[in-house]
Design a protein around this motif. Structure first.
Motif, PDB file in Angstrom:
ATOM      1  N   CYS A   1      47.352  40.143  42.887  1.00 33.01           N
ATOM      2  CA  CYS A   1      46.768  41.347  43.465  1.00 33.01           C
ATOM      3  C   CYS A   1      46.462  42.337  42.351  1.00 33.01           C
ATOM      4  O   CYS A   1      47.314  42.609  41.500  1.00 33.01           O
ATOM      5  N   GLY A   2      45.258  42.854  42.367  1.00 35.26           N
ATOM      6  CA  GLY A   2      44.874  43.851  41.377  1.00 35.26           C
ATOM      7  C   GLY A   2      43.585  44.514  41.804  1.00 35.26           C
ATOM      8  O   GLY A   2      42.737  43.880  42.444  1.00 35.26           O
ATOM      9  N   ALA A   3      43.427  45.766  41.464  1.00 35.53           N
ATOM     10  CA  ALA A   3      42.198  46.469  41.817  1.00 35.53           C
ATOM     11  C   ALA A   3      41.011  45.850  41.088  1.00 35.53           C
ATOM     12  O   ALA A   3      41.173  45.214  40.040  1.00 35.53           O
ATOM     13  N   VAL A   4      39.822  46.020  41.626  1.00 30.16           N
ATOM     14  CA  VAL A   4      38.618  45.452  41.037  1.00 30.16           C
ATOM     15  C   VAL A   4      38.484  45.907  39.583  1.00 30.16           C
ATOM     16  O   VAL A   4      38.662  47.070  39.260  1.00 30.16           O
ATOM     17  N   GLY A   5      38.218  44.939  38.687  1.00 27.65           N
ATOM     18  CA  GLY A   5      38.105  45.244  37.269  1.00 27.65           C
ATOM     19  C   GLY A   5      39.420  45.193  36.514  1.00 27.65           C
ATOM     20  O   GLY A   5      39.467  45.529  35.328  1.00 27.65           O
ATOM     21  N   SER A   6      40.490  44.748  37.157  1.00 26.14           N
ATOM     22  CA  SER A   6      41.810  44.731  36.505  1.00 26.14           C
ATOM     23  C   SER A   6      41.960  43.633  35.468  1.00 26.14           C
ATOM     24  O   SER A   6      42.828  43.703  34.598  1.00 26.14           O
ATOM     25  N   GLY A   7      41.143  42.583  35.578  1.00 23.63           N
ATOM     26  CA  GLY A   7      41.254  41.473  34.634  1.00 23.63           C
ATOM     27  C   GLY A   7      42.157  40.366  35.121  1.00 23.63           C
ATOM     28  O   GLY A   7      42.929  39.794  34.347  1.00 23.63           O
ATOM     29  N   LEU A   8      42.056  40.040  36.412  1.00 19.55           N
ATOM     30  CA  LEU A   8      42.924  39.009  36.990  1.00 19.55           C
ATOM     31  C   LEU A   8      42.661  37.625  36.408  1.00 19.55           C
ATOM     32  O   LEU A   8      43.539  36.765  36.425  1.00 19.55           O
ATOM     33  N   LYS A   9      41.469  37.408  35.882  1.00 15.86           N
ATOM     34  CA  LYS A   9      41.161  36.097  35.298  1.00 15.86           C
ATOM     35  C   LYS A   9      42.114  35.782  34.149  1.00 15.86           C
ATOM     36  O   LYS A   9      42.620  34.662  34.033  1.00 15.86           O
ATOM     37  N   CYS A  10      42.378  36.770  33.309  1.00 11.71           N
ATOM     38  CA  CYS A  10      43.291  36.579  32.177  1.00 11.71           C
ATOM     39  C   CYS A  10      44.700  36.270  32.667  1.00 11.71           C
ATOM     40  O   CYS A  10      45.397  35.407  32.128  1.00 11.71           O
ATOM     41  N   LEU A  11      45.129  36.971  33.726  1.00 13.92           N
ATOM     42  CA  LEU A  11      46.461  36.735  34.302  1.00 13.92           C
ATOM     43  C   LEU A  11      46.548  35.331  34.879  1.00 13.92           C
ATOM     44  O   LEU A  11      47.533  34.611  34.652  1.00 13.92           O
ATOM     45  N   LYS A  12      45.525  34.921  35.619  1.00 12.01           N
ATOM     46  CA  LYS A  12      45.525  33.596  36.231  1.00 12.01           C
ATOM     47  C   LYS A  12      45.575  32.498  35.166  1.00 12.01           C
ATOM     48  O   LYS A  12      46.323  31.512  35.304  1.00 12.01           O
TER      49      LYS A  12
ATOM     50  N   ILE B   1      35.068  50.542  43.355  1.00 10.91           N
ATOM     51  CA  ILE B   1      36.444  50.987  43.101  1.00 10.91           C
ATOM     52  C   ILE B   1      37.021  51.700  44.317  1.00 10.91           C
ATOM     53  O   ILE B   1      38.159  51.431  44.726  1.00 10.91           O
ATOM     54  N   GLU B   2      36.236  52.587  44.917  1.00 11.88           N
ATOM     55  CA  GLU B   2      36.751  53.338  46.064  1.00 11.88           C
ATOM     56  C   GLU B   2      36.945  52.435  47.280  1.00 11.88           C
ATOM     57  O   GLU B   2      37.961  52.522  47.969  1.00 11.88           O
ATOM     58  N   ARG B   3      36.000  51.554  47.517  1.00 18.26           N
ATOM     59  CA  ARG B   3      36.127  50.657  48.670  1.00 18.26           C
ATOM     60  C   ARG B   3      37.262  49.667  48.476  1.00 18.26           C
ATOM     61  O   ARG B   3      37.996  49.358  49.415  1.00 18.26           O
ATOM     62  N   ASP B   4      37.415  49.168  47.270  1.00 20.43           N
ATOM     63  CA  ASP B   4      38.469  48.210  46.956  1.00 20.43           C
ATOM     64  C   ASP B   4      39.844  48.853  47.086  1.00 20.43           C
ATOM     65  O   ASP B   4      40.794  48.238  47.561  1.00 20.43           O
ATOM     66  N   ARG B   5      39.939  50.101  46.667  1.00 18.58           N
ATOM     67  CA  ARG B   5      41.216  50.825  46.683  1.00 18.58           C
ATOM     68  C   ARG B   5      41.743  50.970  48.098  1.00 18.58           C
ATOM     69  O   ARG B   5      42.861  50.592  48.406  1.00 18.58           O
ATOM     70  N   LYS B   6      40.938  51.536  48.956  1.00 20.13           N
ATOM     71  CA  LYS B   6      41.372  51.751  50.331  1.00 20.13           C
ATOM     72  C   LYS B   6      40.164  51.994  51.216  1.00 20.13           C
ATOM     73  O   LYS B   6      39.596  53.089  51.215  1.00 20.13           O
ATOM     74  N   ALA B   7      39.761  50.982  51.941  1.00 22.16           N
ATOM     75  CA  ALA B   7      38.636  51.133  52.848  1.00 22.16           C
ATOM     76  C   ALA B   7      39.012  52.060  53.998  1.00 22.16           C
ATOM     77  O   ALA B   7      40.187  52.197  54.347  1.00 22.16           O
TER      78      ALA B   7
ATOM     79  N   VAL C   1      43.725  47.416  48.802  1.00 22.84           N
ATOM     80  CA  VAL C   1      44.385  46.966  47.575  1.00 22.84           C
ATOM     81  C   VAL C   1      45.511  47.904  47.163  1.00 22.84           C
ATOM     82  O   VAL C   1      46.570  47.470  46.725  1.00 22.84           O
ATOM     83  N   GLN C   2      45.291  49.200  47.315  1.00 29.45           N
ATOM     84  CA  GLN C   2      46.333  50.148  46.923  1.00 29.45           C
ATOM     85  C   GLN C   2      47.613  49.939  47.716  1.00 29.45           C
ATOM     86  O   GLN C   2      48.709  49.943  47.165  1.00 29.45           O
ATOM     87  N   ASP C   3      47.475  49.737  49.031  1.00 27.28           N
ATOM     88  CA  ASP C   3      48.646  49.509  49.871  1.00 27.28           C
ATOM     89  C   ASP C   3      49.250  48.129  49.644  1.00 27.28           C
ATOM     90  O   ASP C   3      50.427  47.911  49.949  1.00 27.28           O
ATOM     91  N   SER C   4      48.451  47.191  49.158  1.00 29.00           N
ATOM     92  CA  SER C   4      48.955  45.839  48.897  1.00 29.00           C
ATOM     93  C   SER C   4      49.676  45.760  47.555  1.00 29.00           C
ATOM     94  O   SER C   4      50.702  45.095  47.423  1.00 29.00           O
ATOM     95  N   LEU C   5      49.145  46.462  46.564  1.00 28.37           N
ATOM     96  CA  LEU C   5      49.641  46.346  45.200  1.00 28.37           C
ATOM     97  C   LEU C   5      51.096  46.760  45.068  1.00 28.37           C
ATOM     98  O   LEU C   5      51.880  46.120  44.352  1.00 28.37           O
ATOM     99  N   HIS C   6      51.496  47.820  45.766  1.00 28.98           N
ATOM    100  CA  HIS C   6      52.871  48.293  45.591  1.00 28.98           C
ATOM    101  C   HIS C   6      53.904  47.378  46.254  1.00 28.98           C
ATOM    102  O   HIS C   6      55.110  47.567  46.083  1.00 28.98           O
ATOM    103  N   LYS C   7      53.431  46.354  47.002  1.00 30.97           N
ATOM    104  CA  LYS C   7      54.341  45.396  47.614  1.00 30.97           C
ATOM    105  C   LYS C   7      54.655  44.213  46.690  1.00 30.97           C
ATOM    106  O   LYS C   7      55.349  43.276  47.083  1.00 30.97           O
TER     107      LYS C   7
END
Length: 518
Positions: free
Chosen positions: A41-52, A203-209, A217-223
């Motif tokens: 889980c990461g906000a758009v543009g976080s670089g999840l490809k590198c983590l994966k 960014i705004e839509r991804d964060r919290k629609a 994503v914001q509510d998911s990330l802290h879990k």
């Protein structure tokens, strides 16, 4: 002292324990799952490809077979034949936007967990493709999964998806949260040839629609069970991933960092709270990580401190008025507005008054609460003692400080604040940007730094750092373990989740027979 199992054997049979062929305890232990389900889980543009990529490389080096499940691919596969090709041809902003639209539509038409359910169906498909059916037809046959498997789900964007993955896989499911500043994410998206306007929209839509079925994503990330901060240094992500994998398997005698201990202490303090709105905890430590104060959000009492279960007369809200006083007074404010509108002969005064409260900053009012906030409780606890000071200390809080607490934090001389859960109502940075900052707007001028927590979530702290296997041999020598030979320290049993997986797939097949083949 004799072994309890040998006592049972002598009572029931003349055969001694060493001759017993059947070993129920071993049979049960052998059913512990060797599978890991890891959600990213990461906000758009976080670089999840590198983590994966880092997760994949390291898990494979430790003997795991790794399978990738991209939720975006599942969204595309769920479409009819013609749109599939059109979607695969998209890139940049149009691809992000279209997939967001389709994902939102799937959740709206079905339920918030639908994409995770499709991922569960994919896990069953990949498992059976490799191992064949894992059970006999009577559902009680032998389990045939004999290798370590890791399924990486890229990426989880809604709390409903996390909830069902937790329910199905329990201890075997880990959510890894990737943190990155907004400035860095914007730079990353700009490399994909997007305009500033397009980046802002994503960014705004991804964060919290605005809709419940949209990306949250914001509510998911802290879990997340484990938080990793991406600062554009691949080596840093590699080390964080390596630590995460070793913690999962209980190797290398890893102990908590100062931040992990501080946040776990804050989380522990939150459990003291009986606030009707939420439980929040805080802890203050010195530069060496020594905890000098804790606090939670609850009602203060005469002589100092808060009401608790040990006082003779508990005047907390659940017991005193039996309702949230903040909600009560916001309702009274709404009635006052309604009265004023009625005096001016305004039609639909009741509905308009409700809209004013619910659609303005009035909805976010917190000043009517009887509870002192966790940060304030931790700070005032130190003020009741002459043995310490808040100047130069670190404050850990399970939730981002509100603007009321922010001013107290600045005045108390706290240097750094670490938090997990965001708090949208807070105007801390807007009102006190002269004295506080986030990592992305940090300058040479000294300010209180408010930053995301990195490391093991308090919810996994005990399982990762607890005494889960022998640490020394009979001679007192330390035992070293390696991941490839080590089991998961907090395993789930295959018998439990395989049945629940089948229930999910059965439901999907009944709803979408054209998309979920036999």
């Amino acid at each position: 002292m004799s072994n309890p199992s040998s006592k049972v054997a002598k009572i029931n049979s003349p055969i001694i324990a060493s001759e017993i062929v059947n070993n129920p305890t071993k049979d049960i232990k052998d059913r512990k799952s060797q599978e890991l389900v890891i959600g990213l889980c990461g906000a758009v543009g976080s670089g999840l490809k590198c983590l994966k990529e880092s997760l994949t490389t390291q898990l494979e080096s430790h003997g795991y077979i790794v399978e990738h499940i991209r939720l975006s691919d599942l969204i595309i596969e769920f479409q009819e034949a013609k749109p599939k090709g059109e979607l695969k041809a998209l890139n940049g902003f149009e691809r992000y936007k279209k997939l967001q639209d389709l994902g939102d539509q799937l959740r709206l038409n079905n339920r918030s967990s639908i994409l995770a359910e499709l991922a569960i169906n994919k896990i069953i498909f990949l498992r059976e493709k490799r191992f064949g059916h894992t059970r006999a037809e009577n559902d009680d046959g032998p389990l045939r999964i004999k290798e370590k498997m890791a399924y990486i789900i890229d990426q989880v964007k809604h709390p409903g998806e996390i909830e069902i993955l937790n329910e199905i896989y329990r201890n075997n499911f880990y959510l890894v949260g990737l943190l990155r500043t907004e400035d860095e994410r914007r730079k990353n998206l700009k490399d994909e040839q997007m305009s500033e306007t397009q980046i802002g929209i994503l960014i705004e839509r991804d964060r919290k629609a605005s809709e419940k079925h949209g990306q949250q994503v914001q509510d998911s990330l802290h879990k997340a069970d484990y938080f990793i901060r991406n600062i554009d240094i691949a080596e840093k992500i590699t080390k964080s991933v390596e630590r995460f994998i070793k913690l999962i398997h209980g190797t290398n005698h890893i102990t908590p960092s100062k931040d992990e201990t501080g946040m776990y202490t804050a989380y522990s303090a939150s459990l003291r709270s009986a606030c009707l709105s939420r439980q929040v905890g805080a802890a203050i430590t010195d530069e060496n990580g020594t905890v000098i104060s804790t606090g939670c959000n609850d009602v203060p009492r005469y002589s100092g401190g808060l009401y608790n279960s040990d006082v003779s007369e508990d005047k907390r809200c659940f017991n005193h008025g039996r309702r949230c006083h903040n909600d009560k007074h916001k309702k009274l404010l709404e009635l006052e507005i309604q009265t004023i509108l009625n005096n001016y002969k305004v039609n639909n005064a009741k509905e308009i008054a409700a809209s004013i409260i619910n659609e303005s900053k009035a909805k976010a009012l917190i000043e009517y609460s009887r509870a002192i906030h966790a940060e304030m409780d931790a700070i005032t606890s130190i003020s009741r003692s002459t043995g310490s000071s808040t100047v130069g200390k670190i404050l850990y809080c399970t939730t981002y400080p509100c603007h009321i607490c922010a001013r107290h934090i600045v005045a108390a001389g706290i240097e750094r604040v670490v938090y997990i859960e965001p708090y949208e109502k807070s105007l801390a940075l807007q009102l006190h940007g002269d004295s506080i900052c986030h990592p992305e707007n940090q300058t040479k001028d000294p300010k209180v730094l408010l930053e995301n927590f990195e490391g093991v979530s308090p919810l996994r702290y005990k399982n990762f750092f607890g005494f889960n296997k022998k640490r020394k041999d009979e001679n007192g020598e330390a035992i070293s373990y390696i991941v490839v030979d080590s089991a998961h320290v907090d395993p789930q049993y295959l018998d439990s989740y395989l049945k629940y997986e089948l229930k999910i797939v059965k439901e999907l097949k009944s709803e979408f027979p054209d998309y979920i083949p036999d």
